[in-house]
Design an enzyme around this catalytic site. Structure first.
Site, PDB file in Angstrom:
ATOM      1  N   GLU A 265      50.531 100.694 141.746  1.00 50.27           N
ATOM      2  CA  GLU A 265      49.299 100.531 140.984  1.00 50.27           C
ATOM      3  C   GLU A 265      49.348 101.367 139.705  1.00 50.27           C
ATOM      4  O   GLU A 265      49.797 102.518 139.730  1.00 50.27           O
ATOM      5  CB  GLU A 265      48.107 100.965 141.835  1.00 50.27           C
ATOM      6  CG  GLU A 265      46.756 100.820 141.130  1.00 50.27           C
ATOM      7  CD  GLU A 265      45.596 101.316 141.969  1.00 50.27           C
ATOM      8  OE1 GLU A 265      44.466 100.890 141.695  1.00 50.27           O
ATOM      9  OE2 GLU A 265      45.825 102.133 142.896  1.00 50.27           O
ATOM     10  N   LYS A 341      41.873  93.632 141.364  1.00 47.76           N
ATOM     11  CA  LYS A 341      41.350  94.576 142.355  1.00 47.76           C
ATOM     12  C   LYS A 341      39.869  94.278 142.553  1.00 47.76           C
ATOM     13  O   LYS A 341      39.104  94.190 141.585  1.00 47.76           O
ATOM     14  CB  LYS A 341      41.553  96.008 141.863  1.00 47.76           C
ATOM     15  CG  LYS A 341      41.229  97.076 142.910  1.00 47.76           C
ATOM     16  CD  LYS A 341      41.659  98.455 142.412  1.00 47.76           C
ATOM     17  CE  LYS A 341      41.474  99.521 143.492  1.00 47.76           C
ATOM     18  NZ  LYS A 341      41.958 100.844 143.044  1.00 47.76           N
ATOM     19  N   CYS A 375      45.547  98.795 146.363  1.00 48.97           N
ATOM     20  CA  CYS A 375      45.090 100.111 146.828  1.00 48.97           C
ATOM     21  C   CYS A 375      43.836 100.066 147.709  1.00 48.97           C
ATOM     22  O   CYS A 375      43.914  99.709 148.875  1.00 48.97           O
ATOM     23  CB  CYS A 375      44.887 101.028 145.625  1.00 48.97           C
ATOM     24  SG  CYS A 375      44.842 102.793 146.054  1.00 48.97           S
TER      25      CYS A 375
END
Length: 512
Positions: A265, A341, A375
């Site tokens: 990331e 995300k 994440c």
């Protein structure tokens, strides 16, 4: 009626979600002994294998329906039940890489009996089977005439007499006349079928035009070699220096014949020092100015090095002025896609002003279906479950954590996702530090690839893991056939065992 009008206007087409009320009506009239297919079940079939759901309409109104899926015959073999094939009706057994078309249902409106619509549906299935280059068609054929002879004949004897045309069965005789041949008898195939006393016949139609598939050119691989980069955060003087380091890893991993390389990331964050005279939020927006060029150049790398690149994630500034965290999938055939995300941490929102995306995707690649969660998203089990229901077998997780306890949240959740969704999960993070850059002090990572937990996989459910705190790569072969086998025959089968009669999961966001 004019000379150009007819009583009927029949047309063969694929089923749609708008057809459900009519499907339910016909099914209720034909099968009074069981509940009709639900709207949710039909929706799953149409979405996951639309070309396999066929109907004949009369002036726009469905009057005959055939439902089917694709299976891997080696998983089910000659002895199985109807329930094992259809599961809970959500097409979990559908395998796009399978070798047989399996007919799970055919029903015709009683008012249209005698018009040979069933034969038309079977012919359409044969055509589809040839188009998909499958070995053949399998059906679990009912024998509804058997109950009348049950006291004098065993099921095998009844089947033999029908085969020799000494007896007539309304279903089996029809299927035999359509070039199907008997492979095996299926006891307790469908207990609700009282007329057949639960028995059925496994029948096969052989596609004589089937060509053995090659895995050399095209097609989907059964073993995926995945490379994971544990990236060292350091100051790069220029964008070109950063890209040179990225290309080093692409080159290195591709030299080992890898199919996919995964970066962490925000792995381009070291370039943010170029904007150290700005606030963290403004600096991140300025960093997004490199994104399009990076995507284009790494897409060229994917072609040049013959590898699918998952770019970790980078900031992307859109025309609406919102800043997103996006991961690109750059395929080695030149195409690309992206996953945003979805969940933004409080710190990301406060320091950088990031906004969460609103789409969840599953990507088709030459190593099968993969998913990407960035994440924090891995800590929300609903997302991976939704991806698994769409056939995902490899989940890739680029992450960025500063401390070990933050890393362990990502790691533990990734391990859980691998077990509960019966898939592989690879995580890639950063190590080191970027001095004198606000909000980017330290990094902690131990990149790893996790597996389901069963006999065919490593005893600790870890395929590979890196040494913490050093820049390195992992390269591991992932046998996708083991995932397929686990989902069908594992010691426990999480996906199959879900009590969808008690709870369900539904995506409410945008869909492509």
């Amino acid at each position: 009626m004019t000379e150009n009008e007819t009583t009927h206007k029949l047309r063969l087409r694929n089923l749609t979600l708008d057809d459900y009320d009519r499907v339910r009506e016909i099914c209720s009239r034909v099968y009074r002994m069981t509940k009709p297919w639900t709207q949710e079940e039909i929706a799953f079939m149409v979405r996951r294998f639309g070309e396999g759901q066929i109907c004949i309409e009369d002036k726009g109104r469905p009057v005959a329906v055939a439902l089917s899926l694709i299976i891997d015959y080696s998983i089910f073999g000659e002895n199985h039940t109807y329930e094992e094939i259809i599961g809970d009706g959500k097409m979990r057994k559908h395998d796009p890489d399978g070798d047989y078309l399996y007919g799970i249902e055919v029903f015709v409106d009683p008012e249209y009996q005698g018009m040979r619509l069933g034969r038309r549906l079977y012919d359409a299935r044969k055509e589809l089977c040839e188009q998909l280059n499958l070995k053949g068609i399998l059906v679990g054929g009912r024998i509804p005439g058997y109950r009348e002879y049950a006291e004098e004949l065993r099921p095998q004897e009844y089947i033999q007499k029908v085969q020799l045309r000494e007896l007539y069965d309304p279903v089996l005789s029809f299927q035999l006349s359509n070039d199907f041949h008997i492979k095996n008898m299926l006891r307790n195939y469908w207990p609700e079928d009282e007329a057949s006393l639960g028995n059925a016949v496994l029948l096969e139609w052989i596609n004589i035009n089937h060509e053995k598939r090659t895995r050399i050119f095209g097609g989907t691989k059964t073993v995926a070699r995945v490379g994971v980069v544990q990236w060292q955060m350091r100051r790069f003087e220029s964008f070109e220096d950063f890209m040179q380091q990225a290309e080093f890893f692409v080159d290195t991993v591709s030299d080992y014949g890898s199919d996919i390389v995964l970066f962490p990331e925000l792995f381009n964050a070291p370039l943010i020092h170029q904007f150290d005279d700005r606030s963290p939020a403004d600096a991140m927006r300025a960093l997004a100015g490199h994104t399009e060029r990076m995507r284009a150049e790494m897409s060229e790398m994917a072609l040049a090095y013959n590898i699918n690149i998952v770019t970790g994630s980078v900031p992307e500034l859109q025309e609406d002025g919102k800043l997103y965290n996006v991961c690109y999938l750059l395929r080695r055939d030149g195409t690309w896609d992206s996953q945003y995300k979805l969940h933004i941490t409080p710190e990301e929102s406060y320091s950088w002003g990031l906004t969460g995306g609103d789409k969840l995707k599953v990507f088709d690649t030459d190593v099968g279906k993969i998913g990407i969660l960035i994440c924090y998203d891995i800590e929300f089990p609903e997302l991976a479950r939704l991806q698994a229901e769409q056939g995902m077998r490899i989940l890739l997780v680029p992450f960025w954590t500063d401390t070990r306890n933050a890393y362990l949240r990502v790691r533990r959740c990734a391990q859980a996702r691998a077990i509960e969704n019966e898939c592989y999960v690879a995580i890639s993070g950063s190590v080191g530090n970027i001095p004198k850059v606000e909000t980017m002090g330290i990094q902690y990572s131990q990149a790893a690839i996790f597996t389901p937990s069963d006999f065919s996989f490593p005893h600790d459910a870890i395929a590979a893991e890196a040494t913490p705190g050093v820049e390195t790569t992992l390269i591991t072969d992932l046998d996708l056939g083991l995932v397929k086998e686990l989902r069908a025959k594992g010691s426990v089968r999480n996906a199959e065992s879900r009590r969808t009669d008690l709870y369900k999961l539904e995506w409410l966001g945008h869909e492509d």
